[in-house]
Design an enzyme around this catalytic site. Structure first.
Site, PDB file in Angstrom:
ATOM      1  N   GLN A  77       0.905  -1.175   0.209  1.00  0.00           N
ATOM      2  CA  GLN A  77      -0.329  -0.043  -0.045  1.00  0.00           C
ATOM      3  C   GLN A  77       1.155   0.955  -0.014  1.00  0.00           C
ATOM      4  OE1 GLN A  77      -2.863  -0.503   3.046  1.00  0.00           O
ATOM      5  NE2 GLN A  77      -3.853  -2.615   2.451  1.00  0.00           N
ATOM      6  N   HIS A 111      -1.278   0.522   5.909  1.00  0.00           N
ATOM      7  CA  HIS A 111      -1.701   1.340   6.437  1.00  0.00           C
ATOM      8  C   HIS A 111      -1.147   2.390   6.802  1.00  0.00           C
ATOM      9  CE1 HIS A 111      -4.196  -2.099   8.364  1.00  0.00           C
ATOM     10  NE2 HIS A 111      -4.801  -1.967   7.377  1.00  0.00           N
ATOM     11  N   GLU A 123     -15.092   4.001   9.448  1.00  0.00           N
ATOM     12  CA  GLU A 123     -15.332   5.239  10.887  1.00  0.00           C
ATOM     13  C   GLU A 123     -15.523   6.238   9.524  1.00  0.00           C
ATOM     14  OE1 GLU A 123     -14.334   2.656  14.180  1.00  0.00           O
ATOM     15  OE2 GLU A 123     -13.399   4.604  13.798  1.00  0.00           O
ATOM     16  N   TYR A 149      -9.557   8.022  19.656  1.00  0.00           N
ATOM     17  CA  TYR A 149     -11.068   7.049  18.933  1.00  0.00           C
ATOM     18  C   TYR A 149     -10.785   5.390  18.474  1.00  0.00           C
ATOM     19  CZ  TYR A 149     -11.328  12.124  17.067  1.00  0.00           C
ATOM     20  OH  TYR A 149     -12.064  12.859  16.896  1.00  0.00           O
ATOM     21  N   TYR A 206     -11.220 -10.624  10.509  1.00  0.00           N
ATOM     22  CA  TYR A 206     -10.442 -11.332   8.882  1.00  0.00           C
ATOM     23  C   TYR A 206     -11.633 -12.640   9.360  1.00  0.00           C
ATOM     24  CZ  TYR A 206      -8.767  -7.564   6.958  1.00  0.00           C
ATOM     25  OH  TYR A 206      -8.626  -5.590   7.363  1.00  0.00           O
TER      26      TYR A 206
END
Length: 320
Positions: A33, A97, A190, A200, A211
């Protein structure tokens, strides 16, 4: 300006993609990513030509981390690019991430998202940059009123924490506050209003699951902020924009997110901070939507995510 994951910065001029990429872009780690993430002009770009890029930067000891820097843009060249901030504590060999979304608010503060890097415990450790939203001056310095400044062992750049992988960041048109969307695991994506010093919750609270099936933590717990809106199952939101253009009067103030997993444009209407309506568009195209932005011409633009990605301009819906 369009960033491509492999590390190229492209220009679209008068509706046509220029064949030559912008030169002077830093080296990126285009793995998993990782890659070149966001591009953002300084609010005074017309005078100072400062252009910000966030990207996956190689670490000295191997792996990569999230970084943001700036250069001066002139005639297809980014000159004198230099890093303003490098999340050294988020260096890891995991290639996921990263976060990497950036905005500059009306007071000139630069916000940068950093994902948990696939190591969820980072999001609850204020000694780590992973899993947080950072707040900097536009030159990369730390504001003295950041919530953790002076806390022993804490990273002073942190504005909020407990985030998994924020992939959209935008300023609310009425309050000027940053809002974000972020990926949950299997479910639990979210939308959050980003406030100073707020936790949070990831991974202590989440509406998602592992998963492979089991639950993760709890859905609610004292001391952790609830999302303003969440998706189960996951849509994999990416990119966030608030509609303010007169071209789309029936969408005014609504939040738009691209969807990577469920391949649509997602629109959520809020009454203050309460989500009151959600509508999905363009699902029939079956294209991963990576980003949604409102252009200076008032049109809404979407980027698709594929080896042959597209820049789409969205016409106002005939039915409102």
């Amino acid at each position: 300006m369009i960033t491509e994951r492999r590390g190229t910065l492209r220009r679209v001029v008068d509706g046509a993609l220029r064949s030559e990429p912008v030169t002077g872009v830093p080296e990126v780690v285009a793995k998993g990513q990782g890659g070149l993430f966001d591009v953002l002009p300084h609010p005074d770009f017309a005078d100072n030509q400062r252009l910000y890029l966030s990207y996956a930067k190689p670490c000295d000891g191997g792996g990569a981390t999230t970084a943001v820097g700036q250069g001066r843009y002139r005639d297809g060249t980014l000159e004198d690019f230099q890093d303003l901030f490098v999340a050294e504590s988020a260096c890891t060999d995991t290639a996921k991430h990263f976060g990497g979304r950036i905005v500059i608010d009306a007071d000139g503060y630069l916000f940068l998202t950093v994902g948990d890097r696939g190591q969820r415990e980072r999001a609850q450790d204020n000694g780590e940059h992973g899993g947080s939203v950072l707040r900097l001056h536009d030159d990369g310095q730390v504001p003295e009123d950041n919530p953790l400044v002076g806390n022993t062992g804490a990273q002073p750049e942190i504005w909020s924490w407990g985030h998994r992988n924020p992939q959209g960041l935008a300023l609310h048109p009425d309050t000027g506050e940053p809002w974000l969307n972020e990926h949950g695991p299997r479910g639990g994506d979210e939308i959050n209003r980003v406030e100073a010093g707020v936790n949070y919750g990831w991974p202590v609270i989440t509406y998602g699951k592992e998963y492979y099936g089991p639950t993760i933590g709890e859905e609610k717990k004292d001391g952790y902020a609830q999302p303003l809106h969440y998706w189960v199952p996951s849509i994999a939101p990416s990119g966030l924009a608030f509609v303010t253009s007169e071209r789309y009067p029936d969408w005014h103030g609504d939040a738009l997110s691209g969807a990577l997993k469920l391949t649509h444009l997602n629109r959520v209407r809020f009454d203050d901070t309460r989500a009151v309506e959600e509508v999905r568009y363009l699902g029939e195209r079956d294209e991963r939507i990576r980003d949604a932005r409102q252009g200076p011409d008032g049109h809404l633009y979407l980027l698709t995510d594929s080896p042959d990605g597209k820049l789409l301009r969205l016409n106002p819906p005939a039915d409102g």
